[in-house]
Design a protein around this motif. Structure first.
Motif, PDB file in Angstrom:
ATOM      1  N   ILE A   4       0.967  -1.137  -0.112  1.00 39.24           N
ATOM      2  CA  ILE A   4       0.054   0.180  -0.016  1.00 39.24           C
ATOM      3  C   ILE A   4       0.833   1.315  -0.100  1.00 39.24           C
ATOM      4  N   GLN A   5       0.455   2.293  -0.899  1.00 39.70           N
ATOM      5  CA  GLN A   5       1.394   3.368  -0.925  1.00 39.70           C
ATOM      6  C   GLN A   5       0.612   4.289  -0.322  1.00 39.70           C
ATOM      7  N   LEU A   6       1.344   4.931   0.755  1.00 41.80           N
ATOM      8  CA  LEU A   6       0.378   6.202   1.622  1.00 41.80           C
ATOM      9  C   LEU A   6       0.987   7.646   0.884  1.00 41.80           C
ATOM     10  N   LYS A   7      -0.100   8.496   0.506  1.00 39.76           N
ATOM     11  CA  LYS A   7       0.629   9.757  -0.168  1.00 39.76           C
ATOM     12  C   LYS A   7       0.631  10.444   1.201  1.00 39.76           C
ATOM     13  N   GLN A   8       1.953  11.143   1.302  1.00 41.74           N
ATOM     14  CA  GLN A   8       1.855  11.989   2.717  1.00 41.74           C
ATOM     15  C   GLN A   8       1.837  13.569   2.404  1.00 41.74           C
ATOM     16  N   ASP A   9       0.980  14.298   3.012  1.00 38.22           N
ATOM     17  CA  ASP A   9       0.805  15.800   2.694  1.00 38.22           C
ATOM     18  C   ASP A   9       1.952  16.615   2.497  1.00 38.22           C
ATOM     19  N   SER A  10       2.367  17.339   1.816  1.00 39.20           N
ATOM     20  CA  SER A  10       3.342  18.269   1.608  1.00 39.20           C
ATOM     21  C   SER A  10       3.011  19.205   2.630  1.00 39.20           C
ATOM     22  N   ARG A  11       4.271  19.817   3.180  1.00 36.66           N
ATOM     23  CA  ARG A  11       4.065  20.941   4.044  1.00 36.66           C
ATOM     24  C   ARG A  11       4.363  22.244   3.345  1.00 36.66           C
ATOM     25  N   HIS A  12       3.732  23.438   3.554  1.00 33.97           N
ATOM     26  CA  HIS A  12       3.983  24.699   2.926  1.00 33.97           C
ATOM     27  C   HIS A  12       4.042  25.605   3.879  1.00 33.97           C
ATOM     28  N   PHE A  13       4.776  26.697   3.622  1.00 34.71           N
ATOM     29  CA  PHE A  13       4.964  27.786   4.323  1.00 34.71           C
ATOM     30  C   PHE A  13       4.460  29.221   3.980  1.00 34.71           C
ATOM     31  N   LEU A  14       3.386  29.629   4.738  1.00 36.28           N
ATOM     32  CA  LEU A  14       2.819  31.190   4.113  1.00 36.28           C
ATOM     33  C   LEU A  14       3.107  32.015   5.019  1.00 36.28           C
ATOM     34  N   ILE A  15       3.631  33.370   4.487  1.00 30.04           N
ATOM     35  CA  ILE A  15       4.217  34.129   5.240  1.00 30.04           C
ATOM     36  C   ILE A  15       3.467  35.447   4.919  1.00 30.04           C
ATOM     37  N   LYS A  16       3.139  36.295   5.898  1.00 26.80           N
ATOM     38  CA  LYS A  16       2.453  37.401   5.654  1.00 26.80           C
ATOM     39  C   LYS A  16       3.053  38.775   6.693  1.00 26.80           C
ATOM     40  N   SER A  17       3.148  39.900   6.086  1.00 23.84           N
ATOM     41  CA  SER A  17       3.902  40.827   6.923  1.00 23.84           C
ATOM     42  C   SER A  17       2.817  41.856   7.446  1.00 23.84           C
ATOM     43  N   TYR A  18       3.101  42.152   8.582  1.00 23.20           N
ATOM     44  CA  TYR A  18       2.095  43.088   9.343  1.00 23.20           C
ATOM     45  C   TYR A  18       2.902  44.457   9.813  1.00 23.20           C
ATOM     46  N   ARG A  19       2.311  45.859   9.873  1.00 23.25           N
ATOM     47  CA  ARG A  19       2.938  46.912  10.283  1.00 23.25           C
ATOM     48  C   ARG A  19       2.594  47.185  11.895  1.00 23.25           C
ATOM     49  N   LYS A  20       1.519  46.562  12.231  1.00 22.45           N
ATOM     50  CA  LYS A  20       1.075  46.736  13.741  1.00 22.45           C
ATOM     51  C   LYS A  20       0.513  45.322  14.271  1.00 22.45           C
ATOM     52  N   LEU A  21       1.028  45.417  15.508  1.00 15.36           N
ATOM     53  CA  LEU A  21       0.904  43.947  16.238  1.00 15.36           C
ATOM     54  C   LEU A  21      -0.666  43.926  16.376  1.00 15.36           C
ATOM     55  N   PRO A  22      -1.329  44.698  16.601  1.00 14.61           N
ATOM     56  CA  PRO A  22      -2.991  44.480  16.842  1.00 14.61           C
ATOM     57  C   PRO A  22      -3.389  44.010  15.444  1.00 14.61           C
ATOM     58  N   GLN A  23      -3.048  44.447  14.553  1.00 16.95           N
ATOM     59  CA  GLN A  23      -3.475  43.973  13.198  1.00 16.95           C
ATOM     60  C   GLN A  23      -3.245  42.324  13.005  1.00 16.95           C
ATOM     61  N   LEU A  24      -2.022  42.093  13.716  1.00 18.24           N
ATOM     62  CA  LEU A  24      -1.485  40.625  13.316  1.00 18.24           C
ATOM     63  C   LEU A  24      -2.433  39.847  14.408  1.00 18.24           C
ATOM     64  N   LYS A  25      -2.795  40.547  15.541  1.00 15.58           N
ATOM     65  CA  LYS A  25      -3.687  39.728  16.435  1.00 15.58           C
ATOM     66  C   LYS A  25      -4.856  39.283  15.822  1.00 15.58           C
ATOM     67  N   GLU A  26      -5.574  40.518  15.178  1.00 11.45           N
ATOM     68  CA  GLU A  26      -6.840  40.402  14.759  1.00 11.45           C
ATOM     69  C   GLU A  26      -6.958  39.267  13.687  1.00 11.45           C
ATOM     70  N   GLU A  27      -5.823  39.141  12.789  1.00  7.93           N
ATOM     71  CA  GLU A  27      -5.753  37.930  11.811  1.00  7.93           C
ATOM     72  C   GLU A  27      -5.721  36.664  12.323  1.00  7.93           C
ATOM     73  N   ILE A  28      -4.779  36.692  13.397  1.00  7.88           N
ATOM     74  CA  ILE A  28      -4.677  35.427  14.029  1.00  7.88           C
ATOM     75  C   ILE A  28      -5.847  34.848  14.816  1.00  7.88           C
ATOM     76  N   LEU A  29      -6.732  35.999  15.263  1.00  4.02           N
ATOM     77  CA  LEU A  29      -7.935  35.557  15.916  1.00  4.02           C
ATOM     78  C   LEU A  29      -8.948  35.203  14.852  1.00  4.02           C
TER      79      LEU A  29
END
Length: 160
Positions: A4-29
């Protein structure tokens, strides 16, 4: 015997920049409220010119920032501050912390002039994108770095 061949998920990295910490917090929430996916994330941030690592006020500000970021990430996450000669005083929290604090003959990898660039390249980020993200970090102040897998990629990209 059948294999049996199992297909393993590939990992990806997504990066986004922010100017203010509250903007970042809002997006994470928003990300955590909108999706049931347990996100693996790190925040890499640039601190202002007035941060001196041994100053008493800086230590208090570091404690305050640590608690703020633990609240943002809603998890018990380690936090570290280090100086990079190319970018300045930085902090890292989340799953990438061990890479930035890797000791290379008495110097932390994140403190080496090409350390952050090398770490991003090691994640599979292209040369041009790694340079762009570090420029954003220098100009805007914060990078949100997410590790997602194939089945999560579309959902997270739509939210960002």
């Amino acid at each position: 015997m059948k294999t049996i061949q199992l297909k393993q998920d590939s990992r990806h990295f997504l990066i986004k920049s922010y100017r203010k910490l509250p903007q970042l917090k809002e997006e994470i929430l928003e990300l955590s409220n909108t999706t049931s996916v347990k996100l693996q994330m790190s925040i890499l941030g640039k601190l202002g010119q007035d941060w001196v690592l041994n100053n008493k006020q800086t230590k208090l500000a570091q404690i305050e920032l640590t608690y703020y970021l633990k609240g943002v990430l809603e998890a018990k996450s380690d936090f570290a501050i280090f100086c990079n000669p190319e970018i300045g005083t930085l902090f890292i929290t989340g799953f990438l912390l061990p890479q930035f604090l890797l000791n290379m003959n008495g110097t932390l990898l994140g403190e080496m002039s090409s350390g952050p660039y090398g770490i991003l390249r090691g994640l599979g980020i292209t040369e041009n994108k790694a340079a762009k993200y570090l420029k954003d970090l220098n100009e805007k102040g914060f990078l949100l770095i997410l590790r997602v897998y194939d089945h999560e990629l579309k959902i997270i990209k739509e939210l960002l």
